[in-house]
Structures are given as structure tokens and as C-alpha cells.
Design a protein around this motif. Structure first.
Motif, PDB file in Angstrom:
ATOM      1  N   ARG A 251      -2.573  -2.813   6.592  1.00 61.51           N
ATOM      2  CA  ARG A 251      -2.717  -1.392   6.301  1.00 61.51           C
ATOM      3  C   ARG A 251      -2.553  -0.558   7.576  1.00 61.51           C
TER       4      ARG A 251
ATOM      5  N   TRP B 209       0.810  -1.209   0.000  1.00 60.52           N
ATOM      6  CA  TRP B 209       0.000   0.000   0.000  1.00 60.52           C
ATOM      7  C   TRP B 209       0.854   1.273   0.000  1.00 60.52           C
TER       8      TRP B 209
ATOM      9  N   GLU C 290       4.155   7.024   4.192  1.00 60.12           N
ATOM     10  CA  GLU C 290       3.274   6.679   3.084  1.00 60.12           C
ATOM     11  C   GLU C 290       3.516   7.661   1.945  1.00 60.12           C
TER      12      GLU C 290
ATOM     13  N   THR D 257       1.772   1.491  11.363  1.00 59.93           N
ATOM     14  CA  THR D 257       1.245   0.294  10.726  1.00 59.93           C
ATOM     15  C   THR D 257       1.710  -0.941  11.495  1.00 59.93           C
TER      16      THR D 257
END
Length: 333
Positions: free
Chosen positions: A275, A202, A241, A258
Motif C-alpha cells: 500500500r 488497492w 490512486e 508506493t
């Protein structure tokens, strides 16, 4: 003091049953401790809402022959064999390490590498003073640029230090582990690879196809390991991220909390990435139980000028869930 007033990066809580006191460790901040120098300080509370002014429990300046004087990151304290062991990350920019070669896309890394790693110190008290067990070197191999070492004890009773191997040296940051001696004062054997940051699929979802992902680093931070109710092994960790910001395609990213799970329960995995639990420029969390049995997670937010944030948590099998944010304790924001 209350959490909104407390500078707090990389928080670590020890809930001491004997005194019914929560000990919250973080890097020394002279503006609140009143003590100059690189090291560790601890706040204390009986209710997670009101805290004492911090006490300094470790200073590099008091360690004879210490190899580094900067850092003091990610302190944590563990009870072991009747004593307390502090792990904290130090570094020394005057001790360079080799710069890695260009990566597979031909992108050269110009940032200098230098000695960085977690040291181990010991005390008979949660309030220190802690003394480095080997002031001449970090606990992980000194030719590796590492940080955020944590203690994990496997089912056989073997202690390990699990740490993050810096993206500055690996390009794609990794989580690794090394066996500790029974007294936690040394290591045995070679490091063991656990996973790399880019295993979290992700991470790059906000980057369009064709944009080179290497323009933003794959970072590993803040490992903490826990046995889940179903016998799996869980590791909390933090990273950045990635997303595209601006019309020029510049890649940026926010700090996130996470986790990953090893369903086999083995430290070597294989690790399944989950996630993020919390975004909002939050991370470096750890879990602890309150004295009335609630599972809590503490982390810091934002990354700069950080403050502690608290969440009630729940295990569902090997999955970790946020039940609710405890703004009544951490002041909101």
C-alpha cells in the motif's frame, strides 16, 4: 536557497562522500538556473536544509544530432566504472508512434503516441557537463513509449535499465527492464516484464462495483530499486490512486508514492504490491543515506509546481516504513 523556494520535479539525490555534499538533480528550470533549454540542473547542500543555486549539467541543445529536444524528466546520476552516468527522459512529438488498438472494453485511445524514452549521458564529474552516449536514439527500444529509466545492478554484476512503459501505449502501464552493456552505452536482449500498474489491487478501491475502471488510466512512474536487509528486492514506484469524484461518477485520482517487493530477490519477481507510503499528491521518490547513516526518502509534492519533501525511513525486514516527515528540512506544507 531552501526547499520551499526550489522548483523540484522528480528529485534524485547523490550523497558524495568525498566532498560531504548532497547533489540534488532535477529538470532544468531557466527561472532559477538562468540557462534556457531542456536539460538537467543540480542543487548542492551540506545539510539538506540550505542549498546553492542550481548549476546546469546537461542540455539537449549541446548534444550533436540529438533525437529529441523536449522533456528532461526524471534525471538521475550513478557512479559506474570511474565515471558518472546521467539518465534522463526526453521526447519528440514530431516522431509519432502507432496508436494502440481499442482495449478489451472497446474504449478507443485517441491520444497520439510519440517517441519518448530515457537517454544515457556520461561525465567525469557530478557537475558535468554530461554528453549523450548515443544521441540518435533513447536507450530502451525506440518503438516503445517509455520514461523514468533507472539503473539496477543484479548480484552477478549485470547492469539493467528499469523503466516505466507508458499507459498511452500499453493501456495498463507496466514496469520493464532491459540488460545494459558493461559500459552502459547500449542494450542486449529483449525487454523483460516485471509487473503492471493494475497489479496493485488497492488502486481501484474507491471505485464502486460495476463502474468501468478503464475510465481512468493505470499509470506506472518513477521506478527505483533497493536491496532490503533481508535480501529481498524492493522497487519504489508511483501511480495515480483512483476514486469517484462527483455525482456523475467521474473518476479522478491523486498521485501517490508506493512500492513493491520481490521476496526472492530476483528482478523478475514475482512482485508483491504494498500500500502507498505517502499520498497527498506526492510521488517519484528515491532513497538515500545521509552522511550520519539515516535512511531518507525525497519526493515531490504537489505534482504541479512541485517542491521537494523529505522523510526519514526505516526497513523492517523487506517492509519500508515512514518514521517521520522532516518538515524542519523541507519547510513543511
Amino acid at each position: 536557497m531552501r526547499l520551499p523556494d526550489m522548483p523540484l520535479h522528480d528529485p534524485f539525490v547523490v550523497a558524495d562522500d568525498k566532498t560531504r555534499t548532497y547533489h540534488l538533480y532535477t529538470s532544468n528550470d531557466p527561472t532559477v538556473s538562468g540557462v534556457d533549454g531542456t536539460g538537467t540542473m543540480v542543487y548542492r547542500s551540506h545539510d539538506l536544509r540550505d542549498w546553492t543555486r542550481p548549476v546546469v549539467v546537461f542540455l539537449t541543445a549541446e548534444q550533436d544530432g540529438i533525437w529529441a529536444t523536449d522533456g528532461g524528466w526524471a534525471p538521475e546520476v550513478h557512479a559506474w566504472d570511474g565515471r558518472y552516468y546521467l539518465f534522463t527522459t526526453l521526447h519528440n512529438q514530431d516522431k509519432p508512434l502507432p496508436v494502440p488498438p481499442p482495449d478489451q472494453w472497446g474504449t478507443p485511445f485517441q491520444l497520439p503516441n510519440h517517441m519518448r524514452g530515457t537517454v544515457t549521458a556520461v561525465s567525469d564529474s557530478l557537475l558535468g557537463p554530461f554528453t549523450a552516449v548515443d544521441p540518435g536514439r533513447p536507450t530502451p527500444p525506440e518503438h516503445l513509449m517509455t520514461l523514468d529509466g533507472t539503473l539496477y545492478v543484479d548480484p552477478s554484476g549485470q547492469p539493467w535499465m528499469v523503466y516505466a512503459h507508458e499507459w498511452l501505449q500499453t493501456i495498463d502501464g507496466t514496469m520493464e527492464a532491459i540488460r545494459l552493456t558493461p559500459d552502459l552505452t547500449g542494450t542486449t536482449g529483449d525487454p523483460v516484464f516485471l509487473f503492471k500498474a493494475s497489479d496493485a489491487s488497492w488502486l481501484g478501491e474507491g471505485i464502486p462495483a460495476g463502474v468501468p475502471h478503464q475510465l481512468a488510466p493505470y499509470i506506472t512512474d518513477g521506478p527505483q530499486l533497493y536491496r532490503t536487509p533481508d535480501g529481498s528486492l524492493l522497487i519504489l514506484w508511483s501511480t495515480y490512486e483512483k476514486n469517484v469524484a462527483g455525482r456523475d461518477g467521474t473518476i479522478s485520482g491523486g498521485y501517490v508514492q508506493t512500492y513493491a517487493v520481490s521476496p526472492s530477490g530476483d528482478l523478475t519477481g514475482p512482485w508483491q504490491q504494498h500500500r502507498p507510503l505517502v499520498r497527498e499528491d506526492s510521488g517519484h521518490g528515491m532513497l538515500f543515506h545521509t552522511f550520519d547513516g539515516r535512511l531518507m526518502m525525497v519526493l515531490h509534492r504537489p505534482f504541479e509546481n512541485a517542491r521537494g519533501k523529505l522523510y526519514e525511513m526505516q526497513f523492517l525486514g523487506h517492509e519500508l516504513r515512514v518514521l517521520r516527515r522532516r518538515a524542519d528540512l523541507d519547510g513543511g506544507g
